[in-house]
Enzyme design. Structure first.
Site, PDB file in Angstrom:
ATOM      1  CB  CYS A   1       9.941 -10.531  -1.876  1.00  0.00           C
ATOM      2  SG  CYS A   1       9.727  -8.878  -1.198  1.00  0.00           S
TER       3      CYS A   1
HETATM    4  N1  LIG Z   1       6.794  -6.662   1.946  1.00  0.00           N
HETATM    5  C1  LIG Z   1       8.099  -6.945   1.854  1.00  0.00           C
HETATM    6  O1  LIG Z   1       8.653  -7.765   2.596  1.00  0.00           O
HETATM    7  C2  LIG Z   1       8.976  -6.228   0.849  1.00  0.00           C
HETATM    8  C3  LIG Z   1      10.359  -6.167   1.073  1.00  0.00           C
HETATM    9  C4  LIG Z   1      11.147  -5.499   0.157  1.00  0.00           C
HETATM   10  C5  LIG Z   1      10.562  -4.934  -0.965  1.00  0.00           C
HETATM   11  N2  LIG Z   1       9.224  -5.016  -1.183  1.00  0.00           N
HETATM   12  C6  LIG Z   1       8.640  -4.370  -2.353  1.00  0.00           C
HETATM   13  O2  LIG Z   1       8.093  -3.124  -1.932  1.00  0.00           O
HETATM   14  C7  LIG Z   1       6.951  -2.807  -2.709  1.00  0.00           C
HETATM   15  C8  LIG Z   1       5.780  -2.487  -1.809  1.00  0.00           C
HETATM   16  O3  LIG Z   1       5.403  -3.663  -1.103  1.00  0.00           O
HETATM   17  P1  LIG Z   1       4.546  -3.630   0.232  1.00  0.00           P
HETATM   18  O4  LIG Z   1       4.707  -4.990   0.825  1.00  0.00           O
HETATM   19  O5  LIG Z   1       4.902  -2.432   1.052  1.00  0.00           O
HETATM   20  O6  LIG Z   1       3.071  -3.431  -0.341  1.00  0.00           O
HETATM   21  P2  LIG Z   1       1.747  -3.191   0.540  1.00  0.00           P
HETATM   22  O7  LIG Z   1       0.652  -3.842  -0.216  1.00  0.00           O
HETATM   23  O8  LIG Z   1       1.986  -3.561   1.958  1.00  0.00           O
HETATM   24  O9  LIG Z   1       1.535  -1.625   0.536  1.00  0.00           O
HETATM   25  C9  LIG Z   1       1.322  -0.874  -0.566  1.00  0.00           C
HETATM   26  C10 LIG Z   1       0.543   0.401  -0.205  1.00  0.00           C
HETATM   27  O10 LIG Z   1       0.462   1.153  -1.417  1.00  0.00           O
HETATM   28  C11 LIG Z   1      -0.835   1.722  -1.500  1.00  0.00           C
HETATM   29  N3  LIG Z   1      -1.089   2.033  -2.910  1.00  0.00           N
HETATM   30  C12 LIG Z   1      -1.355   1.160  -3.908  1.00  0.00           C
HETATM   31  N4  LIG Z   1      -1.476   1.828  -5.066  1.00  0.00           N
HETATM   32  C13 LIG Z   1      -1.298   3.151  -4.775  1.00  0.00           C
HETATM   33  C14 LIG Z   1      -1.306   4.342  -5.561  1.00  0.00           C
HETATM   34  N5  LIG Z   1      -1.498   4.298  -6.866  1.00  0.00           N
HETATM   35  N6  LIG Z   1      -1.078   5.503  -4.936  1.00  0.00           N
HETATM   36  C15 LIG Z   1      -0.868   5.551  -3.604  1.00  0.00           C
HETATM   37  N7  LIG Z   1      -0.846   4.458  -2.821  1.00  0.00           N
HETATM   38  C16 LIG Z   1      -1.055   3.274  -3.403  1.00  0.00           C
HETATM   39  C17 LIG Z   1      -1.741   0.666  -0.912  1.00  0.00           C
HETATM   40  O11 LIG Z   1      -2.972   1.229  -0.493  1.00  0.00           O
HETATM   41  C18 LIG Z   1      -0.898   0.134   0.230  1.00  0.00           C
HETATM   42  O12 LIG Z   1      -1.153   0.812   1.442  1.00  0.00           O
HETATM   43  C19 LIG Z   1       6.715  -4.001  -3.635  1.00  0.00           C
HETATM   44  O13 LIG Z   1       7.277  -3.746  -4.892  1.00  0.00           O
HETATM   45  C20 LIG Z   1       7.469  -5.111  -2.960  1.00  0.00           C
HETATM   46  O14 LIG Z   1       7.919  -6.075  -3.890  1.00  0.00           O
HETATM   47  C21 LIG Z   1       8.403  -5.639  -0.274  1.00  0.00           C
END
Ligand SMILES: NC(=O)c1ccc[n+]([C@@H]2O[C@H](COP(=O)([O-])OP(=O)(O)OC[C@H]3O[C@@H](n4cnc5c(N)ncnc54)[C@H](O)[C@@H]3O)[C@@H](O)[C@H]2O)c1
Length: 450
Positions: free
Chosen positions: A293
């Site tokens: 983030c």
């Molecule tokens: N990690 C954090 O602390 C946090 C907190 C708040 C918001 N966010 C936001 O949430 C969003 C997701 O982050 P995250 O940390 O969960 O990511 P992550 O990398 O942990 O997980 C993403 C998942 O999406 C899957 N994926 C990717 N492309 C795909 C597609 N086209 N179709 C289906 N699945 C697909 C991946 O295989 C993976 O399992 C981001 O925008 C991030 O900025 C993250």
């Protein structure tokens, strides 16, 4: 909404749970939605979101493009807080929770939540590859009456660019045929103290009807939903939240440097300032900022401002400072070794904790990786210990494994990086030079503050 029991082939029990069925038959959408919600992207954010819906008695479909991730979830091999682990264990034996890699299944869900990564590349340019692909999937399988909520952090205007307009090109008008909204996730992975359902959700719709329908979807598990007037307002709200953190972290790091020059303990200063009951919020200095983030999100804003030839000098400078912080930590290691006197080349430096924050296994953007690489580039012999991270790969491709017994490494200097709750420092010997980038959170006597 209430749902009919899900029919179709179910997943076979595995040792720990069920294996994902990657070829499940699509229960025809013509018979109506058979699931309350589908989550696209089951990562650090999407999986807990899916489990929160499940815990709120909703029928949930989890879609992920990675077969390995689906198998890991099915086997319970995921980095989640204890509440989510318990939820996952019961979900894997419940027909109301189903994992799939088949995007066609999306048409069975009354609501689709897009939750895929939005990183930046090595030039700090937003990498929208995953988000474009996931939104494209949602659009291709969108079904009249469906609610589609984008929850990945992104630039202002993204929901229109990647959902509203492509849906319209398919003949699905937002607010009439489908209901499109943006609501950024605020989950804090690894933090068991704040249940996801008590985190207020901010939501903006493409139209008032979109906002209403999407708010009802989020209220399926979230206790507080705060509606804002537009998609852009909701997108910008998340950028303000994370830019606020970035700027304040850059500021407190600068205060830490100033306090060191003036021989003042910055932690005493922060604690004292935090006694003020209004107008001050405490931030902790450190070796840099990691995760998905803070080091990324403000760059989505800066990137889009460049298109409009608009400048944001304070945010730009904060992000420059944040990006440079691991390099300054390497400089501090070098200075501390020089005081002994010892060259960094050939010196054995041990890093304690490499995850980007306490109590998670996530090393994305972790300053530790850059620090280890920087020390290696200078010729130091590097090692690390982290109970949550068995191995890391550095930028130059070198793979390091967490040391089993750091005593044998015989470090010339120890850098305290990530203060996990279960960090074991019993191996530290008296007089061991320690540079403390946790600013007292690991409580080592005689450690030198970064
Ligand atoms: N990690 C954090 O602390 C946090 C907190 C708040 C918001 N966010 C936001 O949430 C969003 C997701 O982050 P995250 O940390 O969960 O990511 P992550 O990398 O942990 O997980 C993403 C998942 O999406 C899957 N994926 C990717 N492309 C795909 C597609 N086209 N179709 C289906 N699945 C697909 C991946 O295989 C993976 O399992 C981001 O925008 C991030 O900025 C993250």
């Amino acid at each position: 909404m209430s749902t009919a029991p899900v029919t179709g082939p179910q997943l076979e029990p595995a040792a720990h749970g069920r294996q994902p069925d990657l070829n499940i038959v699509d229960p025809s959408p013509a018979t109506g939605f058979t699931r309350d919600v589908a989550v696209i992207g089951l990562g650090y954010v999407g999986l807990p979101t899916a489990l929160a819906y499940f815990a709120a008695d909703q029928a949930v479909l989890g879609l992920d493009a990675s077969a390995a991730r689906l198998v890991a979830i099915g086997a319970g091999q995921v980095d989640v807080i204890p509440t989510d682990r318990a939820r996952l264990e019961s979900a894997m034996f419940d027909d109301r929770f189903q994992l799939t890699a088949d995007p066609a299944m999306l048409s069975t869900a009354a609501a689709v939540i897009v939750c895929v990564p939005t990183p930046v590349d090595s030039h700090f340019v937003p990498d929208l590859t995953a988000l474009r692909a996931a939104c494209d999937t949602a659009v291709r399988h969108a079904t009249p009456g469906q609610v589609i909520v984008l929850t990945s952090t992104t630039y202002v205007g993204c929901t229109i660019d990647l959902l509203v307009e492509p849906l319209a090109r398919r003949g699905l008008r937002a607010g009439e045929d489908v209901f499109v909204a943006f609501s950024a996730e605020r989950i804090d992975p690894g933090n068991s103290g704040t249940a996801q359902e008590v985190l207020p959700r901010v939501i903006g719709g493409a139209t008032p009807a979109c906002a209403e329908r999407a708010a009802a979807t989020l209220a399926g598990y979230a206790e507080h939903v705060h509606q804002v007037p537009s998609l852009a307002t909701a997108e910008m709200t998340k950028l303000l939240e994370n830019t606020f953190r970035a700027v304040n972290i850059a500021l407190v790091n600068e205060f830490a440097d100033i306090c060191r020059t003036l021989d003042i303990d910055v932690t005493h200063v922060i604690e004292a300032a935090a006694t003020k009951p209004y107008g001050f919020m405490a931030f902790t200095p450190g070796p840099g900022v990691g995760g998905h983030c803070i080091p990324c999100d403000p760059h989505y804003l800066l990137w889009q401002l460049r298109k409009d030839r608009t400048d944001a000098p304070m945010i730009t400078e904060a992000m420059r400072q944040i990006a440079g912080r691991p390099g300054r930590t390497v400089d501090r290691v070098r200075e501390m070794l020089a005081e002994r006197p010892m060259a960094v080349k050939g010196a054995r430096v041990l890093v304690v904790g490499v995850a980007y924050k306490p109590d998670v296994a996530d090393v994305r953007e972790s300053p530790a990786l850059e620090i280890l690489q920087g020390l290696r580039d200078l010729g130091a012999a590097i090692g690390y210990v982290d109970p949550h991270v068995p191995e890391v790969r550095l930028r130059d491709g070198v793979v390091l494994k967490s040391l089993v017994d750091p005593r044998w490494f015989n470090p010339a200097l120890v850098l305290l990086h990530t203060p996990h709750a279960d960090t074991d420092l019993s191996w530290l010997t008296p007089g061991q030079p320690v540079l403390d980038a946790t600013f007292g959170r690991l409580d080592v006597a005689d450690a030198v503050a970064l």
